[in-house]
Structures are given as C-alpha cells and as structure tokens.
Design a protein around this motif. Structure first.
Motif, PDB file in Angstrom:
ATOM      1  N   ILE A  98      -6.765   0.529   0.573  1.00 38.29           N
ATOM      2  CA  ILE A  98      -6.347  -0.871   0.529  1.00 38.29           C
ATOM      3  C   ILE A  98      -7.553  -1.764   0.267  1.00 38.29           C
ATOM      4  O   ILE A  98      -8.627  -1.571   0.847  1.00 38.29           O
ATOM      5  N   GLU A  99      -7.376  -2.737  -0.605  1.00 37.75           N
ATOM      6  CA  GLU A  99      -8.372  -3.793  -0.787  1.00 37.75           C
ATOM      7  C   GLU A  99      -7.755  -5.102  -0.320  1.00 37.75           C
ATOM      8  O   GLU A  99      -6.601  -5.397  -0.651  1.00 37.75           O
ATOM      9  N   GLY A 142      -5.700 -13.448   2.827  1.00 36.99           N
ATOM     10  CA  GLY A 142      -4.571 -12.729   3.387  1.00 36.99           C
ATOM     11  C   GLY A 142      -3.899 -11.770   2.429  1.00 36.99           C
ATOM     12  O   GLY A 142      -2.866 -11.182   2.764  1.00 36.99           O
ATOM     13  N   ASN A 143      -4.465 -11.603   1.229  1.00 33.82           N
ATOM     14  CA  ASN A 143      -3.893 -10.681   0.255  1.00 33.82           C
ATOM     15  C   ASN A 143      -4.389  -9.263   0.499  1.00 33.82           C
ATOM     16  O   ASN A 143      -5.542  -9.054   0.870  1.00 33.82           O
ATOM     17  N   ALA A 144      -3.524  -8.289   0.273  1.00 34.43           N
ATOM     18  CA  ALA A 144      -3.898  -6.875   0.388  1.00 34.43           C
ATOM     19  C   ALA A 144      -3.139  -6.101  -0.687  1.00 34.43           C
ATOM     20  O   ALA A 144      -1.950  -6.324  -0.895  1.00 34.43           O
ATOM     21  N   ARG A 145      -3.847  -5.202  -1.364  1.00 30.13           N
ATOM     22  CA  ARG A 145      -3.191  -4.424  -2.426  1.00 30.13           C
ATOM     23  C   ARG A 145      -3.646  -2.970  -2.336  1.00 30.13           C
ATOM     24  O   ARG A 145      -4.770  -2.666  -1.907  1.00 30.13           O
ATOM     25  N   ILE A 146      -2.741  -2.093  -2.741  1.00 22.67           N
ATOM     26  CA  ILE A 146      -3.062  -0.669  -2.778  1.00 22.67           C
ATOM     27  C   ILE A 146      -3.952  -0.397  -3.979  1.00 22.67           C
ATOM     28  O   ILE A 146      -3.701  -0.868  -5.087  1.00 22.67           O
ATOM     29  N   MET A 147      -5.020   0.369  -3.751  1.00 26.02           N
ATOM     30  CA  MET A 147      -5.946   0.714  -4.824  1.00 26.02           C
ATOM     31  C   MET A 147      -5.572   2.060  -5.383  1.00 26.02           C
ATOM     32  O   MET A 147      -5.299   3.011  -4.650  1.00 26.02           O
ATOM     33  N   ASN A 148      -5.582   2.185  -6.701  1.00 28.17           N
ATOM     34  CA  ASN A 148      -5.324   3.436  -7.357  1.00 28.17           C
ATOM     35  C   ASN A 148      -6.622   4.220  -7.508  1.00 28.17           C
ATOM     36  O   ASN A 148      -7.654   3.643  -7.897  1.00 28.17           O
ATOM     37  N   ASP A 149      -6.610   5.494  -7.184  1.00 30.59           N
ATOM     38  CA  ASP A 149      -7.790   6.335  -7.387  1.00 30.59           C
ATOM     39  C   ASP A 149      -8.029   6.495  -8.873  1.00 30.59           C
ATOM     40  O   ASP A 149      -7.117   6.726  -9.658  1.00 30.59           O
ATOM     41  N   ARG A 150      -9.276   6.380  -9.263  1.00 31.81           N
ATOM     42  CA  ARG A 150      -9.647   6.542 -10.674  1.00 31.81           C
ATOM     43  C   ARG A 150     -10.671   7.650 -10.792  1.00 31.81           C
ATOM     44  O   ARG A 150     -11.486   7.830  -9.946  1.00 31.81           O
TER      45      ARG A 150
END
Length: 368
Positions: A354-355, A360-368
């Motif tokens: 998570i970033e 207050g924003n949070a997003r799932i990070m994709n593995d690269r």
C-alpha cells in the motif's frame, strides 16, 4: 453501545485560535484526513456510536461516514471544559494533537482528570515521548541506538564546539524542535556556515534550548506502529507491532524536511531490522495502551549496525491510513479493546503493498 468521541486539534479549534499557526496550517489537512479514517473505522462497527469534535470553520474531508456525528464546539466555553465534559459523556476519547508546547500531554491529562478513558497512552507516557531530546537520552541510557545529539546551546561558538567534539558535524546534522509534529522546523544543515546561519536566525526569535541537534544518519527513513495493551498498575508490557513501512519525504530549498506519506510493508530483511529495534525501544519504556508510531532510520550498512530510533509519536500517525487497508481486523475496534485491557489475538494483515499520503489517500501498489 460504546460511545467514542474523537478530537483533532487543528480542525477542532480552528475558530478558537491556533497555538502555533504555521504548524496548524501545515498539518490541518493531514490531521483531518487521519481522524476521519479513525472515525470511519469506528462507525463501520454497528455497536459503536461515534462523535467527532469539529469547528464550523473547518471543512470536512470527503468521505466521512454518515454514522459519524459532529459534536459542535461552543466558542464561549473553554477547550478544557469541552474535553472534560466529553470525557464524562462517553466510553473513550481519542486525542490527536501536536506535541508542541505540551499540547498533547495537556489534552490527555484533562481526560484523565475528568475520569475518562483515553484511546492512547496516558499523559505521563506522552510527556516522556513528546520531548524528543528527553526520549533519546532515555533510550540511550537503556542502550537503544539513537543519533548522537544534544540541546542547542545559546552561544554560537559553544554550538559549533559541541558539534566538533562529538564528531557529529560530518556529513551533516539535523535540527528540530524538541516538541514538534508534522516535520515542522526540521532541517538538515551541511557545513559550518549553514550551522552558524541557522543558529543566528533561530536565536533572534526562539528559545534555543527548545531545539535539539543530532547527527544526520544516511539511510532509509522508516516507521512502524504498535498497539499497546499494557498495564501501568501491574507493570505488564504487552503490545502488537504492525507491518513497518518506508517514509516518503521531500526536501525543500532550505533543506527543510516534509513528510508526504509512505509505503507498507518493507521487505523481509528490512522489516526484521525494524521490528527488532522497535521492540528494544518499547521494551525499555513504561507500559502503554493504544496506538503509537516509531520513526527510525535503517542505515545503509547491510548488517544494520547503525540503525537508530529517531522519535516515538504517542498518538495516531498517518501510517494508520495505509495500515487500515491491509488489516484483517478493524484497527479502531482492536484499539478500543486494547485500552480496556482485554486479551487480544495477534494482529493479522493481508498480503500486498500500500502507498498512502497525508491527504488520506491509499492505493494498492502493483509489483513490477
């Protein structure tokens, strides 16, 4: 049905006058987003009633749950009276306030004196952790690694002499308020000229003994949260660590440091180093209840011999915004059980990264 009242200083007192206006402006958005995340987590559990103290002059962050009631602040009453009454009207009070000028400690003590239950550490624990110099000296005496540092002396020459004697002047030093929040006033100084200039600027309008200098430790700024369920009455220390994460910082033109968010979790080896050092720090401190956040630097050396504890925040920190997205347990409900001294299972978190940011924003990070 347990009733929770939440207080976020910079938005609750916007119309009453801020104790440190520049600091308040810097962290008003961050604090508002954080306390609303906590409020929404409580509101997600049907058995809780949730009230949020909020000034009519502050804009509400988007996304506040409809179940969260706003508790109006009467400007004719004192803040202490408001909090004292709030403590008597509910089952627990959550205080989110900067440590500046002893504010968080004072607000916490008001709740205690009114017979209320805090959702965070008690005022004595806050007092110890809020003074960054006092805390570092406490940890150093317990053989917990912290940066070499000291209180800024009034004399410019004594300041430089102190730095050279400690061999802290290279590669740089960090200066910061002993009781600060949100990165306010934190700067990196490189070279004698910058150090002299900063001392002269600071000496014109501020008490220098309210500032700490410390050696700059190159490495990864990181943080880790813990939820405590200890008992000061029995001396029992018990807490759960959350997944550690990397801090995202930006550096201004004057080498001032601003915190803008983070990424959770760290890789296995870095996480191991973080957890080991966090436990060393928390194990030497008095028992605590509620949420605290530890800031560390993981040094560039692979073995971690130069890892240090920078500070401990005796309150919710912005990493909560990211942690709540990974937790399998409602963190607010878990914290309420913790401050009531209830036995709790280990915290569990879902896999993934998570970033998050200070809005207050949070997003799932994709593995690269």
């Amino acid at each position: 049905m347990p009733k929770i009242i939440l207080w976020e200083e910079c938005n609750a007192v916007a119309a009453n006058g801020d104790p440190t206006p520049s600091l308040a402006n810097k962290i008003r958005t961050e604090g508002g987003a954080l306390i609303c995340a906590v409020a929404n987590d409580f509101a997600a559990v049907a058995r809780f009633t949730v009230e949020l103290a909020w000034s009519a002059q502050s804009e509400l962050p988007l996304g506040l749950c409809e179940r969260v009631r706003l508790r109006a602040i009467n400007l004719r009453d004192s803040i202490d009276d408001f909090l004292s009454q709030a403590a008597k009207d509910c089952d627990a009070v959550g205080i989110l306030a900067p440590e500046t000028d002893g504010l968080l400690e004072h607000r916490s003590r008001i709740i205690e004196e009114a017979g209320g239950r805090l959702l965070g550490p008690d005022s004595a624990w806050v007092r110890l952790a809020a003074d960054k110099h006092q805390l570092c000296e406490f940890l150093r005496a317990a053989d917990v690694p912290v940066p070499i540092g000291g209180i800024v002396p009034k004399s410019e020459e004594q300041f430089l002499e102190q730095l050279y004697q400690s061999q802290a002047v290279w590669p740089a030093i960090v200066v910061k308020p002993r009781a600060g929040a949100g990165g306010w006033g934190v700067r990196i100084l490189t070279g004698e000229r910058e150090m002299r200039d900063w001392h002269r600027e600071t000496a014109t309008g501020k008490m220098l003994d309210a500032w700490r200098w410390e050696r700059y430790v190159p490495g990864m700024p990181a943080s880790i949260a813990a939820i405590g369920m200890g008992s000061s009455a029995t001396g029992q220390k018990h807490y759960q660590l959350c997944p550690p994460g990397e801090q995202m910082l930006i550096y201004g033109s004057r080498k001032d440091i601003s915190y803008v968010g983070g990424r959770i979790p760290l890789g296995d080896e870095l996480a191991r180093r973080m957890c080991e050092l966090a436990r060393r720090a928390l194990d030497c401190l008095p028992p605590f209840r509620g949420y605290v956040g530890l800031d560390l630097v993981l040094a560039n050396s692979a073995a971690g011999f130069e890892d240090v504890v920078i500070e401990i925040n005796p309150r919710w920190t912005t990493s909560y915004v990211g942690l709540r997205k990974l937790a399998r347990t409602n963190l607010a409900e878990y914290q309420y059980a913790a401050v009531r001294g209830q036995p709790l299972p280990p915290l569990e978190f879902n896999p993934g990264k998570i970033e998050f940011d200070t809005n207050g924003n949070a997003r799932i990070m994709n593995d690269r």
